[in-house]
Design a protein around this motif. Sequence first.
Motif, short mmCIF file in Angstrom:
data_model
loop_
_atom_site.label_atom_id
_atom_site.label_comp_id
_atom_site.label_asym_id
_atom_site.label_seq_id
_atom_site.Cartn_x
_atom_site.Cartn_y
_atom_site.Cartn_z
N THR A 123 0.62 -1.24 0.00
CA THR A 123 -0.02 -0.07 -0.07
C THR A 123 0.83 1.29 0.11
O THR A 123 1.96 1.15 0.68
CB THR A 123 -0.96 0.09 1.09
N GLU A 124 0.37 2.52 -0.94
CA GLU A 124 1.06 3.53 -0.61
C GLU A 124 -0.09 4.38 0.03
O GLU A 124 -1.14 4.47 -0.32
CB GLU A 124 1.16 4.22 -2.11
N LEU A 125 0.44 4.92 1.37
CA LEU A 125 -0.48 5.54 2.12
C LEU A 125 -0.31 7.00 2.04
O LEU A 125 0.68 7.54 1.75
CB LEU A 125 0.06 5.21 3.68
N SER A 126 -1.48 7.97 2.08
CA SER A 126 -1.76 9.15 1.94
C SER A 126 -0.75 9.89 3.26
O SER A 126 -0.50 9.16 4.47
CB SER A 126 -3.04 9.76 1.95
N ASN A 127 -0.39 10.89 3.23
CA ASN A 127 0.55 11.60 4.31
C ASN A 127 -0.56 12.02 5.72
O ASN A 127 0.06 12.19 6.60
CB ASN A 127 0.75 13.12 3.75
N SER A 128 -1.98 11.90 5.28
CA SER A 128 -2.59 11.98 6.55
C SER A 128 -3.07 10.65 7.17
O SER A 128 -3.96 10.71 8.20
CB SER A 128 -3.84 12.85 6.24
N THR A 129 -2.37 9.57 6.89
CA THR A 129 -2.67 8.40 7.36
C THR A 129 -1.37 7.77 8.12
O THR A 129 -0.39 7.69 7.30
CB THR A 129 -3.06 7.45 6.32
N ASP A 130 -1.51 7.48 9.28
CA ASP A 130 -0.40 6.78 10.02
C ASP A 130 -0.36 5.21 9.77
O ASP A 130 -1.32 4.56 9.91
CB ASP A 130 -0.80 6.88 11.58
N PRO A 131 0.81 4.96 9.07
CA PRO A 131 0.90 3.31 8.67
C PRO A 131 0.66 2.38 9.57
O PRO A 131 0.08 1.43 9.29
CB PRO A 131 2.48 3.42 7.97
N LYS A 132 0.99 2.41 10.82
CA LYS A 132 0.89 1.39 11.84
C LYS A 132 -0.52 1.49 12.26
O LYS A 132 -0.76 0.51 12.42
CB LYS A 132 1.90 1.82 13.15
N PHE A 133 -1.22 2.73 12.27
CA PHE A 133 -2.63 2.52 12.65
C PHE A 133 -3.35 1.76 11.60
O PHE A 133 -4.06 0.72 11.91
CB PHE A 133 -2.95 4.16 12.59
N ILE A 134 -3.17 2.00 10.31
CA ILE A 134 -3.61 1.05 9.37
C ILE A 134 -3.26 -0.21 9.33
O ILE A 134 -4.28 -1.28 9.05
CB ILE A 134 -3.29 1.73 7.91
N TYR A 135 -2.11 -0.52 9.74
CA TYR A 135 -1.70 -2.07 10.13
C TYR A 135 -2.70 -2.44 10.96
O TYR A 135 -3.06 -3.74 10.81
CB TYR A 135 -0.14 -2.15 10.24
N PHE A 136 -2.67 -1.80 12.14
CA PHE A 136 -3.65 -2.40 13.15
C PHE A 136 -4.96 -2.62 12.87
O PHE A 136 -5.69 -3.93 13.05
CB PHE A 136 -3.38 -1.73 14.39
N LYS A 137 -5.39 -1.69 12.05
CA LYS A 137 -6.74 -2.07 11.25
C LYS A 137 -6.79 -3.03 10.62
O LYS A 137 -7.93 -3.62 10.54
CB LYS A 137 -7.22 -0.55 10.60
N PHE A 138 -5.73 -3.35 9.74
CA PHE A 138 -5.92 -4.45 8.67
C PHE A 138 -5.97 -5.63 9.61
O PHE A 138 -6.59 -6.66 9.08
CB PHE A 138 -4.58 -4.41 7.85
N VAL A 139 -5.12 -5.87 10.64
CA VAL A 139 -5.03 -6.94 11.51
C VAL A 139 -6.75 -7.39 12.03
O VAL A 139 -7.04 -8.46 11.95
CB VAL A 139 -4.25 -6.75 12.59
N MET A 140 -7.31 -6.48 12.23
CA MET A 140 -8.79 -6.57 12.83
C MET A 140 -9.80 -6.97 11.66
O MET A 140 -10.88 -7.35 11.70
CB MET A 140 -9.28 -5.25 13.40
N ILE A 141 -9.45 -6.67 10.31
CA ILE A 141 -10.57 -6.89 9.21
C ILE A 141 -10.48 -8.48 9.13
O ILE A 141 -9.56 -9.27 9.05
CB ILE A 141 -10.12 -6.37 8.06
N ASP A 142 -11.49 -9.06 8.78
CA ASP A 142 -12.01 -10.29 8.64
C ASP A 142 -11.85 -10.56 7.01
O ASP A 142 -12.64 -10.39 6.35
CB ASP A 142 -13.17 -10.88 8.99
N TRP A 143 -10.76 -10.94 6.75
CA TRP A 143 -10.09 -10.81 5.25
C TRP A 143 -10.92 -11.89 4.30
O TRP A 143 -11.18 -11.81 3.20
CB TRP A 143 -8.58 -10.71 4.88
#
Length: 192
Positions: free
Chosen positions: A94-114
């Motif tokens: 993923t290419e993250l926008s400047n207003s997005t924290d990469p680690k936050f998105i990682y932790f959100k991804f961990v919670m998603i039922d892929w």
Amino acid sequence: MQQLLTGRTRLPGFSEAWEAKRLGDMLKVRHGKSQHGVAVVDGAYPILASGGEIGRTNIYLYDRPSVLIGRKGTIDKPQYQDKPFWTVDTLFYTELSNSTDPKFIYFKFVMIDWRSYNEASGVPSLNASTIESIEIFAPSHAEQTAIATILSDMDAEIAALEARRDKTRDLKQGMMQELLTGRIRLVGTVIN
């Protein structure tokens, strides 16, 4: 983790309402490429697949913090990478926008039922546009960073405790070997 990442528990100093956002507003999903032609024995950068590192290269595909998720096969094990890397074609990055924290998105991804987003009947598969269309609730960038920092600190503490447990287990195993073979004798123990 769930309390912090859903906004049910708020950190001191943050009270703004969280916004519903599509992941595509926060990041762009990119395809990896074949490692053939770039793989070398002692390369500077990892070549990553959905199961982890599969080789090394001296050329990187991306050099900023990124969250990676399997495109085919293992689709439910997000990875976080903050050093330059190469991904194969079965692993999205993923290419993250400047207003997005990469680690936050990682932790959100961990919670998603892929698995619920699987688009194949055989080998599990994800589609980039499907990932980008997923809606999440997210706070301001500052609160994202604060949450990610707390969760990262907890992960580091867990890793330290696991390392200590493993070292203690190895020590016990070695001591057991010494005692059970008679190489070390207990003081005051008489064997007839």
